[in-house]
Design a protein around this motif. Structure first.
Motif, PDB file in Angstrom:
ATOM      1  N   LEU A  78      88.413  -7.510  48.137  1.00  0.00           N
ATOM      2  CA  LEU A  78      88.757  -8.217  49.368  1.00  0.00           C
ATOM      3  C   LEU A  78      89.670  -7.368  50.240  1.00  0.00           C
ATOM      4  CD1 LEU A  78      88.746 -10.751  51.148  1.00  0.00           C
ATOM      5  CD2 LEU A  78      90.671 -11.588  49.804  1.00  0.00           C
ATOM      6  N   MET A  79      90.648  -6.732  49.628  1.00  0.00           N
ATOM      7  CA  MET A  79      91.566  -5.888  50.400  1.00  0.00           C
ATOM      8  C   MET A  79      90.815  -4.711  51.032  1.00  0.00           C
ATOM      9  SD  MET A  79      94.576  -7.063  50.629  1.00  0.00           S
ATOM     10  CE  MET A  79      95.493  -5.634  51.150  1.00  0.00           C
ATOM     11  N   ALA A  80      89.901  -4.112  50.300  1.00  0.00           N
ATOM     12  CA  ALA A  80      89.138  -2.995  50.847  1.00  0.00           C
ATOM     13  C   ALA A  80      88.298  -3.451  52.038  1.00  0.00           C
ATOM     14  CB  ALA A  80      88.243  -2.386  49.760  1.00  0.00           C
ATOM     15  N   LYS A  81      87.653  -4.610  51.906  1.00  0.00           N
ATOM     16  CA  LYS A  81      86.845  -5.125  53.011  1.00  0.00           C
ATOM     17  C   LYS A  81      87.720  -5.496  54.205  1.00  0.00           C
ATOM     18  CE  LYS A  81      82.943  -6.689  50.282  1.00  0.00           C
ATOM     19  NZ  LYS A  81      82.217  -7.819  49.736  1.00  0.00           N
ATOM     20  N   ALA A  82      88.886  -6.080  53.941  1.00  0.00           N
ATOM     21  CA  ALA A  82      89.792  -6.451  55.028  1.00  0.00           C
ATOM     22  C   ALA A  82      90.268  -5.205  55.771  1.00  0.00           C
ATOM     23  CB  ALA A  82      90.984  -7.235  54.474  1.00  0.00           C
ATOM     24  N   GLU A  84      88.638  -2.402  55.979  1.00  0.00           N
ATOM     25  CA  GLU A  84      87.475  -1.891  56.711  1.00  0.00           C
ATOM     26  C   GLU A  84      87.281  -2.661  58.020  1.00  0.00           C
ATOM     27  OE1 GLU A  84      82.645  -1.810  56.132  1.00  0.00           O
ATOM     28  OE2 GLU A  84      83.903  -1.755  54.339  1.00  0.00           O
ATOM     29  N   VAL A  85      87.400  -3.993  57.966  1.00  0.00           N
ATOM     30  CA  VAL A  85      87.270  -4.817  59.174  1.00  0.00           C
ATOM     31  C   VAL A  85      88.354  -4.440  60.176  1.00  0.00           C
ATOM     32  CG1 VAL A  85      87.522  -7.167  60.081  1.00  0.00           C
ATOM     33  CG2 VAL A  85      86.095  -6.752  58.075  1.00  0.00           C
ATOM     34  N   ARG A  86      89.557  -4.264  59.680  1.00  0.00           N
ATOM     35  CA  ARG A  86      90.673  -3.892  60.558  1.00  0.00           C
ATOM     36  C   ARG A  86      90.423  -2.544  61.220  1.00  0.00           C
ATOM     37  NH1 ARG A  86      96.921  -3.408  58.533  1.00  0.00           N
ATOM     38  NH2 ARG A  86      97.874  -3.371  60.590  1.00  0.00           N
ATOM     39  N   GLN A  87      89.937  -1.576  60.441  1.00  0.00           N
ATOM     40  CA  GLN A  87      89.665  -0.244  60.996  1.00  0.00           C
ATOM     41  C   GLN A  87      88.540  -0.301  62.033  1.00  0.00           C
ATOM     42  OE1 GLN A  87      91.523   2.585  60.342  1.00  0.00           O
ATOM     43  NE2 GLN A  87      90.388   3.343  62.096  1.00  0.00           N
ATOM     44  N   SER A 135      84.410  -9.510  64.895  1.00  0.00           N
ATOM     45  CA  SER A 135      85.560  -9.320  63.997  1.00  0.00           C
ATOM     46  C   SER A 135      86.035 -10.658  63.455  1.00  0.00           C
ATOM     47  CB  SER A 135      86.695  -8.623  64.740  1.00  0.00           C
ATOM     48  OG  SER A 135      86.302  -7.326  65.110  1.00  0.00           O
ATOM     49  N   THR A 136      86.068 -11.666  64.304  1.00  0.00           N
ATOM     50  CA  THR A 136      86.474 -13.008  63.867  1.00  0.00           C
ATOM     51  C   THR A 136      85.498 -13.538  62.823  1.00  0.00           C
ATOM     52  OG1 THR A 136      87.508 -13.467  65.997  1.00  0.00           O
ATOM     53  CG2 THR A 136      86.920 -15.373  64.641  1.00  0.00           C
ATOM     54  N   LEU A 137      84.221 -13.335  63.042  1.00  0.00           N
ATOM     55  CA  LEU A 137      83.214 -13.794  62.066  1.00  0.00           C
ATOM     56  C   LEU A 137      83.385 -13.094  60.723  1.00  0.00           C
ATOM     57  CD1 LEU A 137      80.011 -14.015  64.307  1.00  0.00           C
ATOM     58  CD2 LEU A 137      81.295 -15.907  63.302  1.00  0.00           C
ATOM     59  N   LYS A 138      83.660 -11.796  60.758  1.00  0.00           N
ATOM     60  CA  LYS A 138      83.860 -11.059  59.508  1.00  0.00           C
ATOM     61  C   LYS A 138      85.080 -11.589  58.767  1.00  0.00           C
ATOM     62  CE  LYS A 138      81.780  -6.598  60.628  1.00  0.00           C
ATOM     63  NZ  LYS A 138      82.052  -5.157  60.819  1.00  0.00           N
ATOM     64  N   ARG A 139      86.193 -11.815  59.472  1.00  0.00           N
ATOM     65  CA  ARG A 139      87.397 -12.330  58.827  1.00  0.00           C
ATOM     66  C   ARG A 139      87.140 -13.716  58.240  1.00  0.00           C
ATOM     67  NH1 ARG A 139      89.782 -10.329  63.516  1.00  0.00           N
ATOM     68  NH2 ARG A 139      90.191 -12.445  64.233  1.00  0.00           N
ATOM     69  N   SER A 148      96.684 -12.445  56.972  1.00  0.00           N
ATOM     70  CA  SER A 148      96.787 -12.791  55.558  1.00  0.00           C
ATOM     71  C   SER A 148      96.691 -11.593  54.631  1.00  0.00           C
ATOM     72  CB  SER A 148      95.736 -13.819  55.172  1.00  0.00           C
ATOM     73  OG  SER A 148      94.455 -13.260  55.234  1.00  0.00           O
ATOM     74  N   ALA A 149      95.813 -10.660  54.898  1.00  0.00           N
ATOM     75  CA  ALA A 149      95.623  -9.555  53.965  1.00  0.00           C
ATOM     76  C   ALA A 149      96.643  -8.443  54.163  1.00  0.00           C
ATOM     77  CB  ALA A 149      94.219  -8.981  54.110  1.00  0.00           C
ATOM     78  N   PHE A 150      97.333  -8.440  55.291  1.00  0.00           N
ATOM     79  CA  PHE A 150      98.217  -7.324  55.573  1.00  0.00           C
ATOM     80  C   PHE A 150      99.671  -7.716  55.733  1.00  0.00           C
ATOM     81  CE2 PHE A 150      94.028  -6.409  57.308  1.00  0.00           C
ATOM     82  CZ  PHE A 150      93.704  -5.302  56.551  1.00  0.00           C
ATOM     83  N   GLY A 151      99.938  -8.921  56.208  1.00  0.00           N
ATOM     84  CA  GLY A 151     101.297  -9.324  56.507  1.00  0.00           C
ATOM     85  C   GLY A 151     102.103  -9.724  55.286  1.00  0.00           C
ATOM     86  N   ARG A 152     101.457 -10.139  54.226  1.00  0.00           N
ATOM     87  CA  ARG A 152     102.183 -10.552  53.029  1.00  0.00           C
ATOM     88  C   ARG A 152     101.291 -10.293  51.813  1.00  0.00           C
ATOM     89  NH1 ARG A 152     100.597 -14.822  56.076  1.00  0.00           N
ATOM     90  NH2 ARG A 152      99.131 -16.249  55.143  1.00  0.00           N
ATOM     91  N   GLU A 153     101.917 -10.324  50.654  1.00  0.00           N
ATOM     92  CA  GLU A 153     101.165 -10.068  49.433  1.00  0.00           C
ATOM     93  C   GLU A 153     100.238 -11.229  49.122  1.00  0.00           C
ATOM     94  OE1 GLU A 153     103.171  -8.843  45.908  1.00  0.00           O
ATOM     95  OE2 GLU A 153     104.673  -7.759  47.065  1.00  0.00           O
TER      96      GLU A 153
END
Length: 191
Positions: A78-82, A84-87, A135-139, A148-153
């Protein structure tokens, strides 16, 4: 006179019985659920389990390491996909920004091309909106919001094997035992 419902007997093959036994040994189902889902009466299931020494949740401790590994792998995926979406969001926004700035520079250099620039700017605006929607659809598909994936653990799922004494204390409703277990597993703001 009330008619009594005739008892329906169900004969299962060994494969189906193994499935029932496995579900019970994992510990996530009740005898009533097994009966409803597979057909045999609760009493028939109880008798078979007693004959074979099958206990509810007996396989859970052996499965815990596999569950933990899978949970960690799912989180890493999930973190890897998140990321990737961010990039992709950043790259797309950067590209659109460069194109917009290029069009503005071209219009500034040649004011007679303003009509052409306006059309290109409108197309870039539509592209930016499409980028935002995808991007919204991917998230949403990943089940993450923008932070959620970047701001906190991510939350940690702890799987512990509790002793039979602790289980008995919980079942008896011992106040001290329940508080101790709740305090251990729930964050302070929930208690």
């Amino acid at each position: 006179m009330i008619e009594e419902e005739k008892r329906k007997y169900v004969k299962l093959d060994e494969q189906r019985w193994l499935q029932i036994e496995t579900e019970y040994q994992i510990g996530d189902t009740t005898l009533e659920d097994l009966s409803a889902r597979h057909g045999p009466s609760v009493r028939a299931i109880q008798m078979r389990f007693r004959e074979r020494g099958i206990e509810r949740g007996a396989a859970a401790p052996a499965l815990a390491p596999a569950v933990q590994r899978r949970s960690r792998a799912d989180t890493d995926d999930l973190m890897a996909k998140a990321k990737e979406v961010r990039q992709q969001q950043y790259d797309g926004a950067d590209l659109i920004e460069r194109l917009v700035l290029g069009q503005l520079e071209a219009a500034q250099a040649d004011p007679s091309s303003a009509a052409k620039t306006a059309g290109v700017m409108k197309a870039l605006s539509l592209a930016a909106a499409a980028l935002e929607r995808t991007s919204t659809l991917k998230r949403q598909a990943l089940g993450i919001d923008s932070d959620s994936a970047f701001g906190r653990e991510l939350p940690v799922l702890t799987i512990d094997d509790i002793t039979q004494e602790e289980i008995n204390a919980i079942q008896r409703g011992d106040e001290d035992s329940n508080d101790e277990i709740v305090d251990e597993y729930l964050p302070a703001e929930c208690v």
